[in-house]
Design a protein around this motif. Structure first.
Motif, mmCIF file in Angstrom:
data_model
loop_
_atom_site.group_PDB
_atom_site.id
_atom_site.type_symbol
_atom_site.label_atom_id
_atom_site.label_comp_id
_atom_site.label_asym_id
_atom_site.label_seq_id
_atom_site.Cartn_x
_atom_site.Cartn_y
_atom_site.Cartn_z
ATOM 1 N N PRO A 174 -1.030 -31.173 26.166
ATOM 2 C CA PRO A 174 -2.580 -30.548 26.414
ATOM 3 C C PRO A 174 -2.539 -29.967 25.246
ATOM 4 N N GLU A 175 -1.932 -30.056 24.418
ATOM 5 C CA GLU A 175 -2.373 -29.407 22.717
ATOM 6 C C GLU A 175 -2.940 -30.672 22.240
ATOM 7 N N VAL A 176 -3.068 -31.430 22.419
ATOM 8 C CA VAL A 176 -3.901 -32.382 21.918
ATOM 9 C C VAL A 176 -5.193 -33.133 22.790
ATOM 10 N N GLN A 177 -4.966 -32.286 23.871
ATOM 11 C CA GLN A 177 -6.313 -31.956 24.936
ATOM 12 C C GLN A 177 -7.277 -31.007 24.589
ATOM 13 N N LEU A 178 -6.594 -29.776 24.002
ATOM 14 C CA LEU A 178 -7.097 -28.687 23.807
ATOM 15 C C LEU A 178 -8.036 -29.199 22.103
ATOM 16 N N THR A 179 -7.148 -29.823 21.816
ATOM 17 C CA THR A 179 -7.888 -29.748 19.917
ATOM 18 C C THR A 179 -9.399 -30.300 20.297
ATOM 19 N N VAL A 195 -10.306 -26.581 30.135
ATOM 20 C CA VAL A 195 -9.280 -27.283 29.864
ATOM 21 C C VAL A 195 -8.794 -25.773 28.841
ATOM 22 N N LEU A 196 -9.885 -25.400 27.920
ATOM 23 C CA LEU A 196 -9.694 -23.973 27.203
ATOM 24 C C LEU A 196 -9.130 -23.011 28.338
ATOM 25 N N ARG A 197 -9.685 -22.947 29.561
ATOM 26 C CA ARG A 197 -9.459 -21.665 30.351
ATOM 27 C C ARG A 197 -7.844 -22.231 31.019
ATOM 28 N N ARG A 198 -7.858 -24.121 31.354
ATOM 29 C CA ARG A 198 -6.027 -23.482 31.910
ATOM 30 C C ARG A 198 -5.234 -22.900 30.711
ATOM 31 N N ALA A 199 -5.737 -23.642 29.531
ATOM 32 C CA ALA A 199 -4.910 -23.366 27.928
ATOM 33 C C ALA A 199 -4.619 -21.994 28.386
ATOM 34 N N GLU A 201 -4.168 -19.601 30.610
ATOM 35 C CA GLU A 201 -2.650 -19.823 31.741
ATOM 36 C C GLU A 201 -1.946 -19.908 31.430
ATOM 37 N N SER A 202 -1.051 -21.435 30.210
ATOM 38 C CA SER A 202 -0.674 -21.888 29.968
ATOM 39 C C SER A 202 0.864 -21.312 29.901
ATOM 40 N N GLN A 203 2.167 -21.655 30.408
ATOM 41 C CA GLN A 203 3.663 -20.686 30.491
ATOM 42 C C GLN A 203 3.855 -21.136 29.028
ATOM 43 N N GLN A 204 3.224 -21.803 27.763
ATOM 44 C CA GLN A 204 3.500 -22.385 26.531
ATOM 45 C C GLN A 204 2.826 -21.087 25.347
ATOM 46 N N ASP A 205 3.556 -20.398 24.912
ATOM 47 C CA ASP A 205 3.077 -19.513 24.159
ATOM 48 C C ASP A 205 2.172 -20.128 23.030
ATOM 49 N N ALA A 206 2.829 -21.905 22.220
ATOM 50 C CA ALA A 206 2.082 -21.906 21.892
ATOM 51 C C ALA A 206 0.587 -22.468 22.472
ATOM 52 N N LEU A 207 0.245 -23.324 23.368
ATOM 53 C CA LEU A 207 -0.549 -23.208 23.803
ATOM 54 C C LEU A 207 -1.376 -22.283 24.059
ATOM 55 N N ARG A 208 -1.246 -21.133 24.559
ATOM 56 C CA ARG A 208 -2.160 -20.039 24.778
ATOM 57 C C ARG A 208 -2.854 -19.436 23.136
ATOM 58 N N LEU A 209 -1.596 -19.576 22.085
ATOM 59 C CA LEU A 209 -2.091 -19.252 21.340
ATOM 60 C C LEU A 209 -2.911 -20.130 20.138
ATOM 61 N N GLN A 210 -3.174 -21.822 20.175
ATOM 62 C CA GLN A 210 -3.886 -22.173 20.033
ATOM 63 C C GLN A 210 -5.331 -22.239 20.894
ATOM 64 N N ALA A 211 -5.649 -21.607 22.083
ATOM 65 C CA ALA A 211 -6.654 -21.208 22.777
ATOM 66 C C ALA A 211 -6.931 -20.385 22.353
ATOM 67 N N VAL A 212 -6.510 -19.099 21.758
ATOM 68 C CA VAL A 212 -7.049 -17.748 20.898
ATOM 69 C C VAL A 212 -7.906 -18.268 19.840
ATOM 70 N N LEU A 213 -7.186 -18.847 19.392
ATOM 71 C CA LEU A 213 -7.967 -19.769 17.443
ATOM 72 C C LEU A 213 -9.166 -20.544 17.958
#
Length: 294
Positions: A174-179, A195-199, A201-213
């Protein structure tokens, strides 16, 4: 390198993108032309090479401490593992020969840095070696695809873009998918908006952080409004992670000024339950943060 190590490196990219980072300075404007002599006009000056021209010298010189950036990745700052300093730390010179050796190494982190260096230093002659990495592990393959989109020509560029599109359907990373989605967004391709919208709402803090960035890269694509994204994160402290909310404050403050931006920062400065988040918002408003310890 294990998958866990690669995931850690991918998520480190979010942490190393400091709120104060600025893009590299634009190249200086051309010097003023000398007055045209009479009666003979000056001979025309050849145009500078474009991204579709093969350069006379393959690979620009790497300059320590100079801005290091590519169109889809943006400015890269330490400790980003894609920096040329990674190559040096691993025993490879950041020149054509060193980058070529690094591309053939068995170290995926070295390959990652080398693929980025090909784009940053415009090493057109190494694009075939980069393309071979489209079949590498997902984090490396996405970087290879980005370099092909940035520097490739014709079918090669299209193969890079197709690889980024293919990465959008790989839910195992998922982190590479968002990249990949972010790189496409910076190329004005909206295929990764979902992909951004799903990220977010992710349960993973790190993936939501990546989406914010990543959110500003999607501005205007399929109705994405970065301020609205940050409202969804910050209002009533909807995101449970203070780290994610604080990064959203930083990114919100970096957007062009607007009444909505100001109102949201004021709301966060006065009401977020975390003192560090309140303080971050207050500082960006230029107001005292006397309640930061509340």
């Amino acid at each position: 390198m294990t998958r866990a190590a690669l995931v850690g490196a991918a998520l480190a990219l979010a942490a190393c993108s400091s709120p104060g980072a600025v893009p590299p300075s634009p190249p200086p404007s051309p010097a003023e032309s000398a007055p045209e002599p009479a009666p003979t006009p000056p001979a025309p000056t050849p145009s500078a090479p474009t991204t579709t021209d093969a350069p006379a010298v393959d690979c620009a010189a790497w300059v320590p401490d100079a801005p290091y950036a590519t169109p889809l990745r943006g400015p890269l700052v330490g400790p980003d593992p894609r920096l040329a300093t990674t190559l040096i730390d691993k025993g490879f010179e950041p020149d054509r020969a060193g980058i070529e050796r690094a591309l053939a190494s068995g170290d995926l982190t070295v390959q990652w840095a080398a693929i980025t260096a090909v784009s940053a230093l415009r090493c057109h002659g190494l694009l075939a070696a980069v393309e071979a990495h489209l079949t590498s592990a997902a984090p490396v393959a996405v970087e290879a695809a980005a370099t092909l989109v940035e520097l490739g020509r014709g079918d090669q560029k299209q193969r890079g873009k197709a690889a980024l599109h293919a990465a959008l359907s790989d839910d195992s990373w998922p982190e590479v998918q968002l990249t990949a989605a972010t790189y496409l967004a910076r190329a004005q391709d909206s295929a990764g908006v979902a992909v951004l919208r799903r990220a977010l709402e992710s349960q993973q803090d790190a993936l939501r952080l990546q989406a914010v960035l990543a959110a500003p890269a999607f501005d205007g694509l399929d109705g994405i409004d970065p301020v609205a994204v940050y409202e969804s994160v910050l209002l009533e402290a909807k995101d449970p992670s203070p780290l994610v909310r604080r990064e959203a404050v930083y990114r919100l403050a970096a957007l062009p000024p607007s009444a909505r931006q100001q109102a949201l920062l004021e709301q966060v400065a006065g009401h977020d339950p975390d003192p560090k988040v309140r303080r971050a918002a207050a500082l960006r408003l230029g107001t005292p943060d006397d309640d930061a310890g509340r």
